[in-house]
Design a protein around this motif. Sequence first.
Motif, PDB file in Angstrom:
ATOM      1  N   GLU A 173      41.986  40.098  36.783  1.00  0.00           N
ATOM      2  CA  GLU A 173      42.464  41.512  36.380  1.00  0.00           C
ATOM      3  C   GLU A 173      41.402  41.576  35.660  1.00  0.00           C
ATOM      4  N   PRO A 174      42.335  40.650  34.049  1.00  0.00           N
ATOM      5  CA  PRO A 174      41.926  40.808  32.203  1.00  0.00           C
ATOM      6  C   PRO A 174      40.061  40.333  32.372  1.00  0.00           C
ATOM      7  N   ASP A 175      39.599  39.775  33.502  1.00  0.00           N
ATOM      8  CA  ASP A 175      38.054  39.804  33.262  1.00  0.00           C
ATOM      9  C   ASP A 175      37.460  41.965  33.747  1.00  0.00           C
ATOM     10  N   ARG A 176      39.020  42.363  33.949  1.00  0.00           N
ATOM     11  CA  ARG A 176      38.109  43.929  34.511  1.00  0.00           C
ATOM     12  C   ARG A 176      38.045  44.648  33.995  1.00  0.00           C
TER      13      ARG A 176
ATOM     14  N   PRO B 134      34.857  34.224  33.255  1.00  0.00           N
ATOM     15  CA  PRO B 134      35.227  33.054  33.359  1.00  0.00           C
ATOM     16  C   PRO B 134      36.403  32.862  35.233  1.00  0.00           C
ATOM     17  N   TRP B 135      36.063  31.677  36.081  1.00  0.00           N
ATOM     18  CA  TRP B 135      36.466  31.064  36.531  1.00  0.00           C
ATOM     19  C   TRP B 135      36.072  31.871  37.783  1.00  0.00           C
ATOM     20  N   GLY B 136      35.210  33.645  37.898  1.00  0.00           N
ATOM     21  CA  GLY B 136      34.260  33.691  38.961  1.00  0.00           C
ATOM     22  C   GLY B 136      35.472  34.187  39.387  1.00  0.00           C
ATOM     23  N   PHE B 137      35.656  35.476  40.411  1.00  0.00           N
ATOM     24  CA  PHE B 137      36.995  36.428  40.403  1.00  0.00           C
ATOM     25  C   PHE B 137      37.730  34.659  41.816  1.00  0.00           C
ATOM     26  N   VAL B 138      36.452  34.518  42.702  1.00  0.00           N
ATOM     27  CA  VAL B 138      36.940  33.534  43.518  1.00  0.00           C
ATOM     28  C   VAL B 138      37.647  32.680  43.258  1.00  0.00           C
ATOM     29  N   GLY B 139      37.275  31.942  42.257  1.00  0.00           N
ATOM     30  CA  GLY B 139      38.405  30.712  41.797  1.00  0.00           C
ATOM     31  C   GLY B 139      40.038  30.937  41.753  1.00  0.00           C
ATOM     32  N   HIS B 140      39.555  32.701  40.310  1.00  0.00           N
ATOM     33  CA  HIS B 140      40.444  33.067  40.495  1.00  0.00           C
ATOM     34  C   HIS B 140      41.769  33.637  41.279  1.00  0.00           C
ATOM     35  N   GLU B 141      40.949  33.872  42.439  1.00  0.00           N
ATOM     36  CA  GLU B 141      41.690  34.166  43.595  1.00  0.00           C
ATOM     37  C   GLU B 141      42.943  33.001  44.670  1.00  0.00           C
TER      38      GLU B 141
END
Length: 297
Positions: free
Chosen positions: A62-65, A24-31
């Motif tokens: 984090e929840p994606d991890r 979801p949103w990729g890590f980059v978008g979340h950051e």
Amino acid sequence: MTVVALVLVILGITPGAETRWPVPWGFVGHEFAARTAANTLPGDMPSFFRSATDRLVYLNPEPDRWRNFSQREMDQAFSYDHYIDLENVPAGALDASDRFTFLKALYDAGLEKPERDSGFLPFRIVELYQRLVAEWRLWAAEDDPTRKGWIADRILNDAGILGHYVTDASQPHHTTIHFNGWSPGALNPEGYTTDNTFHARFEGLFVEAHVTQRDVDRLARRGTPRSVAGSARTAVMSYIAESHTYVDELYRLDRDIGFDPNASTNAATRDFAAGRLSAGADMLAVLWWSAWLEASG
């Protein structure tokens, strides 16, 4: 190996496994969203929170991890918190006082597998918001500096995790049955894509290729976030409903222009993605700020 396949391997997700959300949103978008939100916080927020930008940015994905189908108990405990399929939610069900009352309403409406067919995203956001309010009150009442530091660490962790779900809710795919290409069982008079890589292509590969932190900052609101202290639940429901109104625009842009990570940057598709991320950042700043205000009131 494609980038999408590599990401799935890193997360321990087998393609075709029983999971809805690749990245979801990729890590980059979340950051991006977390950094924008943290950089808009008022000076009245306690200094330990305002100085924790890098930690809040790290925690947003984090929840994606935790998304690892081989660790099924963990994966299934959180799998359905990332989305809400509004088309499948019976009228009035979102008025439920908590996720379990909501789940009963879904069962009563005859959904085959309610947690899968609906999701719990708004409840997850409100649950974490209320936890922050409780923790801020504990922090304010604590005199022992060591214990106060422990509570501050708890606040930062939960604020970071809250950020993940708030950012997820800004992505229209997370509000609809059309979460990864237009649903094959639904009418499709506009000829929208049914490509089941659309979700990851848009929020992961396209964002990484065409959206920058500056783009998200540029579209975010300026000034002190509004307060929703005492009415956060209503604000969260309205925020998710607004995100849902962008589903058709998302699919039209993909049909007419394309969210292609390998194409030249197009302002309309870039600004759509950045605009949704900035909306997530705005709402996240509102909830962080409001939790502090609600606890202080």
